[in-house]
Design an enzyme around this catalytic site. Structure first.
Site, short mmCIF file in Angstrom:
data_model
loop_
_atom_site.label_atom_id
_atom_site.label_comp_id
_atom_site.label_asym_id
_atom_site.label_seq_id
_atom_site.Cartn_x
_atom_site.Cartn_y
_atom_site.Cartn_z
N ASN A 1 49.07 -34.95 21.81
CA ASN A 1 49.95 -35.50 20.77
C ASN A 1 50.95 -34.41 20.44
O ASN A 1 50.63 -33.47 19.74
CB ASN A 1 49.11 -35.89 19.55
CG ASN A 1 49.97 -36.27 18.36
OD1 ASN A 1 51.16 -36.56 18.52
ND2 ASN A 1 49.39 -36.28 17.17
N TRP A 2 52.14 -34.56 20.99
CA TRP A 2 53.14 -33.49 20.84
C TRP A 2 53.73 -33.44 19.44
O TRP A 2 54.42 -32.48 19.09
CB TRP A 2 54.26 -33.68 21.87
CG TRP A 2 53.86 -33.38 23.28
CD1 TRP A 2 52.61 -33.10 23.75
CD2 TRP A 2 54.74 -33.34 24.42
NE1 TRP A 2 52.66 -32.88 25.11
CE2 TRP A 2 53.95 -33.02 25.54
CE3 TRP A 2 56.12 -33.54 24.59
CZ2 TRP A 2 54.49 -32.90 26.83
CZ3 TRP A 2 56.66 -33.42 25.86
CH2 TRP A 2 55.85 -33.09 26.97
N LYS A 3 53.53 -34.48 18.66
CA LYS A 3 54.13 -34.56 17.31
C LYS A 3 55.65 -34.38 17.44
O LYS A 3 56.22 -34.78 18.44
CB LYS A 3 53.47 -33.54 16.38
CG LYS A 3 51.94 -33.66 16.43
CD LYS A 3 51.23 -32.88 15.38
CE LYS A 3 49.72 -33.11 15.55
NZ LYS A 3 48.93 -32.52 14.47
N GLY B 1 46.66 -31.75 19.53
CA GLY B 1 47.98 -31.46 18.99
C GLY B 1 48.49 -30.12 19.50
O GLY B 1 49.03 -30.02 20.59
N GLY B 2 48.27 -29.08 18.71
CA GLY B 2 48.81 -27.75 19.00
C GLY B 2 48.58 -27.29 20.44
O GLY B 2 49.51 -26.81 21.11
N GLY C 1 45.38 -29.04 12.87
CA GLY C 1 46.37 -27.98 12.77
C GLY C 1 45.92 -26.79 11.94
O GLY C 1 46.72 -25.94 11.58
N GLU D 1 49.05 -37.75 9.75
CA GLU D 1 50.34 -37.27 9.25
C GLU D 1 51.24 -38.45 8.86
O GLU D 1 52.04 -38.35 7.92
CB GLU D 1 51.02 -36.38 10.31
CG GLU D 1 50.32 -35.03 10.39
CD GLU D 1 50.34 -34.37 11.76
OE1 GLU D 1 51.15 -34.77 12.61
OE2 GLU D 1 49.53 -33.46 11.97
N HIS E 1 48.11 -42.14 12.65
CA HIS E 1 47.82 -40.70 12.60
C HIS E 1 47.84 -40.24 11.14
O HIS E 1 48.63 -40.73 10.34
CB HIS E 1 48.84 -39.92 13.42
CG HIS E 1 48.45 -38.50 13.59
ND1 HIS E 1 48.70 -37.56 12.61
CD2 HIS E 1 47.78 -37.85 14.58
CE1 HIS E 1 48.21 -36.39 13.01
NE2 HIS E 1 47.65 -36.54 14.20
N GLU F 1 39.66 -38.09 13.71
CA GLU F 1 40.33 -36.82 13.41
C GLU F 1 40.12 -36.45 11.94
O GLU F 1 40.86 -36.93 11.07
CB GLU F 1 41.83 -36.94 13.68
CG GLU F 1 42.17 -37.28 15.11
CD GLU F 1 43.56 -36.78 15.48
OE1 GLU F 1 43.65 -35.98 16.40
OE2 GLU F 1 44.53 -37.18 14.81
N SER G 1 42.16 -29.49 15.98
CA SER G 1 41.99 -28.12 16.50
C SER G 1 41.09 -28.07 17.73
O SER G 1 40.38 -27.09 17.94
CB SER G 1 41.48 -27.17 15.40
OG SER G 1 42.42 -27.11 14.34
P1 PGA Z 1 45.70 -30.32 16.35
O1 PGA Z 1 46.22 -31.81 16.10
O2 PGA Z 1 45.02 -30.32 17.70
O3 PGA Z 1 46.91 -29.46 16.30
O4 PGA Z 1 44.71 -30.02 15.26
C1 PGA Z 1 45.46 -32.91 16.48
C2 PGA Z 1 46.18 -34.17 16.07
O5 PGA Z 1 46.80 -34.19 15.00
O6 PGA Z 1 46.17 -35.17 16.80
#
Ligand code: PGA
Length: 253
Positions: free
Chosen positions: A9-11, A233-234, A172, A96, A94, A166, A212
């Protein structure tokens, strides 16, 4: 058997040229993956990501999808628009989106019904906040997110769904749920789907862990019996790190 699926998930990261650079690095590194590999890229990168991954084992997804088919919804992107780029997946709900953009179980539900109705595969996110975890209501929270989010979704539609658990406090932050904690909640989630759709459908549903997840902890998380993949994500922004997650060591034996 459920085929594991690992999705990046590149956001809101990577322009079109940065997308090309990252995918050109990633493609050779994951070509022998045993799991399904997906990258969920910004809308503006969809076309380029699909073009570059053509003929590879990487599928492309978006990070949201409108509930309406078309019309006066400024700033939204419809399922048909996504499908015509070649995208196969859409992330829905998600945390966010829920936290910063007013997404609710009700809007998640509308987006989900539209997405599966149009033939997209949906990666539906649920998870508790830190306050909810500390208040001991994790199970209550994810159960409500699922029951409200999946209204009107049939057992047949469920085949187009991947559930991503999640925990918000792990996203993050570098704080991962322990493999055992993640397994416990994911197993509870599978039980919620059992009561909604029956054992067979619930056992066929793929459930990812996200928060994470990275090169250092992927093997242990993927060793858990109910964890069928990850939403990354990251660590998905670096080709070597994401490839290491995708090429996790199978410790299940
Ligand atoms: P993260 O994000 O791996 O940076 O914690 C995961 C996500 O939000 O899908």
């Amino acid at each position: 058997m459920r085929k594991p699926i690992i999705a990046g998930n590149w956001k809101m990261n990577n322009t079109v040229s940065q997308t090309s650079a990252l995918l050109n690095q990633l493609i050779p590194l994951v070509k022998d993956a045993a799991c399904e590999v997906v990258v969920c890229v910004p809308f503006t990168s969809l076309f380029e990501a699909v073009r570059l991954t053509k003929g590879t084992n990487i599928a492309v997804g978006a990070q949201n999808v409108a509930w309406a088919e078309k019309g006066a919804f400024t700033g939204e992107i419809s399922a048909d628009m996504l499908i015509e780029t070649g995208a196969k997946y859409a992330v829905i709900g998600h945390s966010e989106r829920r936290q910063y953009f007013g997404e609710t179980d009700e809007s998640v539900n509308k987006r989900l019904n539209t997405a599966v109705g149009k033939g997209l595969k949906a990666i539906v996110c649920v998870g508790e906040t830190l306050a909810e975890r500390e208040g001991g209501i994790t199970e209550k929270v994810v159960k409500a997110q699922i029951e409200n989010g999946f209204k009107g979704v049939s057992a047949a539609d469920l085949q187009s769904v991947i559930l991503a658990y999640e925990p918000v406090w792990a996203i993050g932050t570098g704080k991962t749920a322990t493999p055992q904690d993640a397994q416990n909640t994911v197993s509870y989630i599978r039980g919620v789907f059992t009561s909604l759709y029956g054992t067979q459908n619930a056992n066929a549903l793929r459930i990812q862990y996200g928060g994470s997840m990275n090169a250092a902890n992927a093997d242990e998380l993927m060793a858990q019996p109910d964890i069928d993949g990850g939403l990354i994500g990251g660590a998905s922004l670096n080709a070597a790190d994401f490839a290491r997650v995708v090429m996790y060591k199978n410790l299940r034996g």
